[in-house]
Design a protein around this motif. Structure first.
Motif, PDB file in Angstrom:
ATOM      1  N   LYS A 135       1.008  -1.138  -0.118  1.00 47.13           N
ATOM      2  CA  LYS A 135       0.130  -0.123   0.010  1.00 47.13           C
ATOM      3  C   LYS A 135       0.949   1.212   0.003  1.00 47.13           C
ATOM      4  O   LYS A 135       0.627   2.276  -0.654  1.00 47.13           O
ATOM      5  CB  LYS A 135      -0.836   0.050   1.246  1.00 47.13           C
ATOM      6  N   ALA A 136       1.945   1.388   0.705  1.00 47.96           N
ATOM      7  CA  ALA A 136       2.761   2.400   0.878  1.00 47.96           C
ATOM      8  C   ALA A 136       3.370   2.691  -0.670  1.00 47.96           C
ATOM      9  O   ALA A 136       3.768   3.940  -0.799  1.00 47.96           O
ATOM     10  CB  ALA A 136       3.869   2.315   1.915  1.00 47.96           C
ATOM     11  N   LEU A 137       3.965   1.569  -1.089  1.00 43.51           N
ATOM     12  CA  LEU A 137       4.593   1.508  -2.231  1.00 43.51           C
ATOM     13  C   LEU A 137       3.706   2.084  -3.486  1.00 43.51           C
ATOM     14  O   LEU A 137       4.114   2.931  -4.366  1.00 43.51           O
ATOM     15  CB  LEU A 137       5.212   0.394  -2.693  1.00 43.51           C
ATOM     16  N   LEU A 138       2.308   1.651  -3.420  1.00 39.74           N
ATOM     17  CA  LEU A 138       1.333   2.585  -4.387  1.00 39.74           C
ATOM     18  C   LEU A 138       1.095   3.841  -4.236  1.00 39.74           C
ATOM     19  O   LEU A 138       0.837   4.601  -5.095  1.00 39.74           O
ATOM     20  CB  LEU A 138       0.145   1.501  -4.214  1.00 39.74           C
ATOM     21  N   ASN A 164       3.947   5.646  -5.604  1.00 37.81           N
ATOM     22  CA  ASN A 164       4.008   5.393  -6.828  1.00 37.81           C
ATOM     23  C   ASN A 164       2.919   6.558  -7.533  1.00 37.81           C
ATOM     24  O   ASN A 164       3.389   7.077  -8.680  1.00 37.81           O
ATOM     25  CB  ASN A 164       3.760   4.032  -7.369  1.00 37.81           C
ATOM     26  N   GLU A 165       1.682   6.691  -6.988  1.00 37.20           N
ATOM     27  CA  GLU A 165       0.768   7.724  -7.530  1.00 37.20           C
ATOM     28  C   GLU A 165       1.332   9.154  -7.452  1.00 37.20           C
ATOM     29  O   GLU A 165       0.954  10.011  -8.156  1.00 37.20           O
ATOM     30  CB  GLU A 165      -0.451   7.622  -6.475  1.00 37.20           C
ATOM     31  N   ALA A 176       1.892  11.521 -10.541  1.00 36.29           N
ATOM     32  CA  ALA A 176       1.091  12.919 -10.501  1.00 36.29           C
ATOM     33  C   ALA A 176       2.449  14.060 -10.855  1.00 36.29           C
ATOM     34  O   ALA A 176       2.064  14.966 -11.676  1.00 36.29           O
ATOM     35  CB  ALA A 176       0.416  13.194  -9.249  1.00 36.29           C
ATOM     36  N   GLU A 177       3.317  13.655 -10.257  1.00 43.51           N
ATOM     37  CA  GLU A 177       4.610  14.823 -10.433  1.00 43.51           C
ATOM     38  C   GLU A 177       5.035  14.688 -11.889  1.00 43.51           C
ATOM     39  O   GLU A 177       5.533  15.721 -12.530  1.00 43.51           O
ATOM     40  CB  GLU A 177       5.783  14.603  -9.524  1.00 43.51           C
ATOM     41  N   LEU A 178       5.177  13.396 -12.396  1.00 39.90           N
ATOM     42  CA  LEU A 178       5.809  13.135 -13.780  1.00 39.90           C
ATOM     43  C   LEU A 178       4.760  13.863 -14.644  1.00 39.90           C
ATOM     44  O   LEU A 178       5.130  14.454 -15.690  1.00 39.90           O
ATOM     45  CB  LEU A 178       5.737  11.737 -13.964  1.00 39.90           C
TER      46      LEU A 178
END
Length: 60
Positions: free
Chosen positions: A26-29, A32-33, A37-39
């Motif tokens: 969950k933390a990794l997801l 990643n989100e 968003a930054e990308l």
């Protein structure tokens, strides 16, 4: 094949989540989100020919 670096990183992430693999995923997801968003924001800025300064509040 997973390198030793990745094995260590996985072990550290799971340890920081008190051995909870589901919590680690969950933390990794969530991270990643945020990165996606930054990308997307960077792609939008570049597409419009602008530049972007440092953003306050970014953790990395």
């Amino acid at each position: 094949m997973i390198s030793g670096f990745h094995e260590n990183a996985i072990d550290e992430i799971v340890a920081r989540c008190n051995g909870d693999i589901r919590g680690a995923l969950k933390a990794l997801l969530l991270v990643n989100e945020q990165l996606e968003a930054e990308l997307a924001e960077l792609h939008a800025v570049v597409a419009h020919g602008g530049s972007r300064g440092p953003k306050r509040g970014v953790l990395h």
